[in-house]
Scaffold this active site. Structure first.
Site, PDB file in Angstrom:
ATOM      1  N   HIS A  47      37.030 -34.264  -6.396  1.00  0.00           N
ATOM      2  CA  HIS A  47      37.689 -35.350  -7.118  1.00  0.00           C
ATOM      3  C   HIS A  47      37.761 -34.846  -8.551  1.00  0.00           C
ATOM      4  CE1 HIS A  47      38.222 -39.835  -8.098  1.00  0.00           C
ATOM      5  NE2 HIS A  47      38.407 -39.163  -9.214  1.00  0.00           N
ATOM      6  N   HIS A  53      37.105 -43.995   2.427  1.00  0.00           N
ATOM      7  CA  HIS A  53      35.785 -44.529   2.052  1.00  0.00           C
ATOM      8  C   HIS A  53      35.575 -45.770   2.918  1.00  0.00           C
ATOM      9  CE1 HIS A  53      35.727 -42.102  -1.735  1.00  0.00           C
ATOM     10  NE2 HIS A  53      37.042 -42.256  -1.626  1.00  0.00           N
ATOM     11  N   PHE A  54      34.722 -45.668   3.940  1.00  0.00           N
ATOM     12  CA  PHE A  54      34.591 -46.771   4.893  1.00  0.00           C
ATOM     13  C   PHE A  54      33.333 -47.617   4.677  1.00  0.00           C
ATOM     14  CE2 PHE A  54      37.658 -45.020   8.406  1.00  0.00           C
ATOM     15  CZ  PHE A  54      38.739 -45.370   7.625  1.00  0.00           C
ATOM     16  N   ARG A  55      32.565 -47.332   3.622  1.00  0.00           N
ATOM     17  CA  ARG A  55      31.542 -48.248   3.090  1.00  0.00           C
ATOM     18  C   ARG A  55      30.299 -48.458   3.936  1.00  0.00           C
ATOM     19  NH1 ARG A  55      33.924 -47.217  -1.477  1.00  0.00           N
ATOM     20  NH2 ARG A  55      35.711 -48.510  -2.024  1.00  0.00           N
ATOM     21  N   ASP A  59      42.873 -42.039   0.686  1.00  0.00           N
ATOM     22  CA  ASP A  59      41.784 -42.469  -0.203  1.00  0.00           C
ATOM     23  C   ASP A  59      41.495 -43.965   0.023  1.00  0.00           C
ATOM     24  OD1 ASP A  59      39.791 -42.275  -2.104  1.00  0.00           O
ATOM     25  OD2 ASP A  59      41.138 -42.584  -3.805  1.00  0.00           O
ATOM     26  N   ASN A  83      30.099 -41.546  -0.725  1.00  0.00           N
ATOM     27  CA  ASN A  83      29.584 -42.543  -1.675  1.00  0.00           C
ATOM     28  C   ASN A  83      29.285 -43.878  -1.002  1.00  0.00           C
ATOM     29  OD1 ASN A  83      32.433 -42.692  -1.411  1.00  0.00           O
ATOM     30  ND2 ASN A  83      32.644 -43.808  -3.324  1.00  0.00           N
ATOM     31  N   HIS A  93      37.905 -52.784  -1.779  1.00  0.00           N
ATOM     32  CA  HIS A  93      37.017 -53.646  -2.569  1.00  0.00           C
ATOM     33  C   HIS A  93      37.472 -55.074  -2.313  1.00  0.00           C
ATOM     34  CE1 HIS A  93      35.325 -50.258  -4.776  1.00  0.00           C
ATOM     35  NE2 HIS A  93      36.551 -49.793  -4.918  1.00  0.00           N
ATOM     36  N   HIS A 141      43.387 -36.040  -3.673  1.00  0.00           N
ATOM     37  CA  HIS A 141      44.333 -36.972  -4.318  1.00  0.00           C
ATOM     38  C   HIS A 141      44.885 -36.485  -5.662  1.00  0.00           C
ATOM     39  CE1 HIS A 141      40.509 -38.063  -6.032  1.00  0.00           C
ATOM     40  NE2 HIS A 141      40.260 -39.095  -5.268  1.00  0.00           N
TER      41      HIS A 141
HETATM   42  O1  DOR Z   1      39.700 -45.363  -6.686  1.00  0.00           O
HETATM   43  C1  DOR Z   1      38.809 -44.807  -6.070  1.00  0.00           C
HETATM   44  N1  DOR Z   1      37.834 -45.512  -5.458  1.00  0.00           N
HETATM   45  N2  DOR Z   1      38.770 -43.471  -6.010  1.00  0.00           N
HETATM   46  C2  DOR Z   1      37.748 -42.792  -5.443  1.00  0.00           C
HETATM   47  O2  DOR Z   1      37.829 -41.586  -5.319  1.00  0.00           O
HETATM   48  C3  DOR Z   1      36.544 -43.536  -4.990  1.00  0.00           C
HETATM   49  C4  DOR Z   1      36.947 -44.873  -4.568  1.00  0.00           C
HETATM   50  C5  DOR Z   1      35.851 -45.791  -4.127  1.00  0.00           C
HETATM   51  O3  DOR Z   1      34.967 -45.353  -3.399  1.00  0.00           O
HETATM   52  O4  DOR Z   1      35.934 -46.980  -4.420  1.00  0.00           O
END
Ligand code: DOR
Length: 440
Positions: free
Chosen positions: A181, A67-69, A306, A99, A310, A235
């Site tokens: 997921h 997840h590279f935001r 994964d 996402n 944050h 995962h």
């Molecule tokens: O812990 C997680 N955070 N699992 C995920 O599958 C999504 C991810 C996120 O995008 O923060």
């Protein structure tokens, strides 16, 4: 570090497609491996040479879940910072999740990510298309994409598909890979109420318990069997799911596990608190061991990080207001190679789980092996020295790792992306650019 016409890696311990190792040379020209032999003499003055004596040459890591935001959440990470972290970690390709903001649920959003990546990504890239209740036509036609991502739980908003009818509508149309997921949303919301008011992050593993994961994995398997639909379980985290797949795993189903579900467990909350909070959550030491065995036995096919960064500010809030997720691309290869050196598995298995098996499962052509004709995506690792994971050395924008202080071996010495040195002897070459991956 400008890119020469050709590159010769000398005296490396090379991982071969037979899973054996040999000492020899590898010649790279125009982004591809052209020769692998005991000794190659350079015939052009423009050939750059790397003496890899004492180092091991592996196919570059393909991380199939990150997840590279970018776009939308660049304060946590972006495609440039994440791909620098990849280069440092020996990751030469990644598959990224939908996402972001906006969500990657249309061809236009997919094109936007591809365009961004082409200008700022040091490594190769592919992007999943996310399923919503309304975008079936996009799911059928999006291109290029490794597949459709479905969040069966642990998600809010349009990306959550938690009803069987909604899932079935997607499983029954089309052929492309569906990656799930797998956590059961209704069990989680019921347990969230049951445990409301508890702020110890360790409760996270009880709220989103093993049963929640098992229920969703069972449902995904049932639908996959009904429609013979290519299914990938993202995962996988529990002993129960591993046992289920051991009993019944059709040839069109694959599964992955993260280094953190192999190496961390519920004891981590005591030491690192909410930094250990992720979805699906960390499990027990027993789950760790069953997952390891399933991986060694081929019940689980490959490894993904994964990578879900944050900020420390976000993680410093009180549970359950803290976001789930931890970074991983910078440490995954060294963690797995350290496990190999301690006898958990072999270095050849790590190369397979982190590159070869990923390339073949996702049908990524010309990647995952060191042989003439394959793309020159490679990592030279040093298995002789140990160095700790240090916060101040991390390149991920979030600036922390759940593995800080762990003493690891197998760190990347040189990471090569399409024949270019993206990382070499401690320095990232920010000029290097990867390419869009294709999927057959
Ligand atoms: O812990 C997680 N955070 N699992 C995920 O599958 C999504 C991810 C996120 O995008 O923060």
């Amino acid at each position: 570090m400008s890119s020469p016409t050709s590159l010769l890696i000398r005296r490396a311990r090379i991982y071969l497609p037979t899973s054996e190792f040999t000492i020899g040379d590898v010649l790279i020209r125009d982004r591809q491996i052209v020769e692998v032999a005991p000794e190659i003499s350079p015939n052009a003055t423009s050939t750059r040479e790397i003496d890899a004596f004492g180092l091991t040459l592996l196919p570059g890591v393909i991380d199939p879940q990150v997840h590279f935001r970018e776009p939308g959440l660049e304060y946590k990470e972006d495609l440039f910072t994440a791909s620098c972290a990849c280069a440092k970690g020996g990751v030469t390709s990644f598959l990224e999740m939908p996402n972001t903001r906006p969500l990657t649920t249309t061809q236009a959003a997919l094109n936007d990510k591809l365009e961004r990546a082409s200008t700022k990504c040091l490594v190769n890239y592919g992007f999943f298309i996310g399923a919503t209740a309304e975008n079936l036509p996009d799911l059928l036609e999006a291109n290029p994409t490794p597949g459709i991502k479905i969040f069966m739980g642990s998600m809010h908003g349009p990306l959550l598909i938690d009803q069987e009818a909604g899932l079935e509508a997607i499983f029954k149309e089309g052929k492309r890979l569906i990656a799930v997921h797998a956590e059961d949303a209704s069990r989680i919301s019921q347990r969230r109420k049951q445990f409301a008011g508890i702020h110890d992050p360790a409760i996270h593993s009880q709220i989103q318990d093993n049963q929640a994961a098992l229920l969703a994995t069972k449902l995904a398997l049932k639908l996959s069997q009904k429609y013979q639909r290519r299914l990938h379980i993202l995962h996988m985290s529990t002993a129960e799911e591993a046992d289920l797949l051991r009993e019944y795993k059709p040839s069109w189903v694959t599964a992955e596990v993260t280094p953190q579900h192999l190496l961390l467990n519920i004891n981590a909350y005591e030491e690192i608190g909410t930094l250990a909070q992720m979805n699906p959550p960390l499990r027990s030491p027993h789950d760790n061991e069953v997952l390891w065995q399933a991986l060694r036995d081929g019940v689980i096919d490959f490894i993904a990080t994964d990578h879900a960064p944050h900020t420390l500010e976000e993680k410093a809030q009180e549970y359950p207001n803290t976001p789930s997720g931890m970074p991983g691309v910078e440490t995954s290869l060294a963690l797995m190679l350290t496990a190999a050196m301690s006898g958990k598995c072999t270095v050849a298995q790590v190369a397979n789980w982190m590159s070869t098996a990923v390339a073949s499962s996702y049908g990524i052509p010309n990647k995952g092996a060191i042989a003439p004709g394959y793309d020159a995506d490679l990592v030279l690792v040093d298995l002789n020295t140990y160095r700790p994971v240090l916060r101040e050395q991390l390149l991920t924008k979030c600036g922390w790792s759940p593995f800080e202080g762990w003493n690891l071996t197998g760190w990347a010495h040189t990471t090569i992306v399409g024949g270019q040195l993206a990382y070499h002897e401690g320095k990232v070459n920010t000029e290097v650019r990867g390419q869009a991956l294709s999927f057959s």
